[in-house]
Design a protein around this motif. Structure first.
Motif: not given
Length: 130
Positions: A8-12, A43-46, A64-69, A101-103
């Motif tokens: 709710g606060q935008g991407p964090q 949720l993304d993890v980089r 490296t994007l380890v987890v994508d969406d 991060f949540v985007d």
């Protein structure tokens, strides 16, 4: 410790720096995640290096994007899901960061992350061709 990523606060970004990784080495990243609300938060993890002080910026550095969406199966049941991903480091650096991060901006729904573990599974092999 259960940090909250609040869409709710935008991407964090939730990040931890100072992690030494070796080029070519295989790693396993595991963590637990859970959320609330009717709207799923991707949720993304980089895993990144060379971010130059921009650890809170999901676009800074080389990574490296380890987890994508990743989206939980059921965000309303109050239980967590365990996530496991394997990846190979692309560069040797003593100051990698793991960024969660949540985007999306989804009306103050939350994502919690806990029990983060990074394990070295195998060191890389350098092959010399003559």
């Amino acid at each position: 410790y259960r940090p909250v990523l609040d869409g709710g606060q935008g991407p964090q970004v939730l990040a931890q720096s100072g992690i030494a990784l070796e080029e070519g080495a295989l790693y396993r990243l595991t963590f637990d995640v859970w959320g609330e609300g009717a709207v799923e938060q991707p949720l993304d993890v980089r895993v990144t290096y060379g971010y130059g002080g921009g650890i809170g910026d999901e676009t800074a550095g080389t990574g490296t994007l380890v987890v994508d969406d990743f989206v939980m199966d059921d965000v309303t049941d109050g239980s967590y899901e365990s996530v496991e991903r394997r990846f190979t480091a692309t560069h040797t650096d003593a100051n990698y960061a793991i960024q969660f991060f949540v985007d999306t901006d989804t009306d103050n729904n939350h994502v919690w992350v806990d029990n983060v573990v990074l394990v070295l599974l195998a060191r890389g092999t350098v092959v010399s061709v003559k």
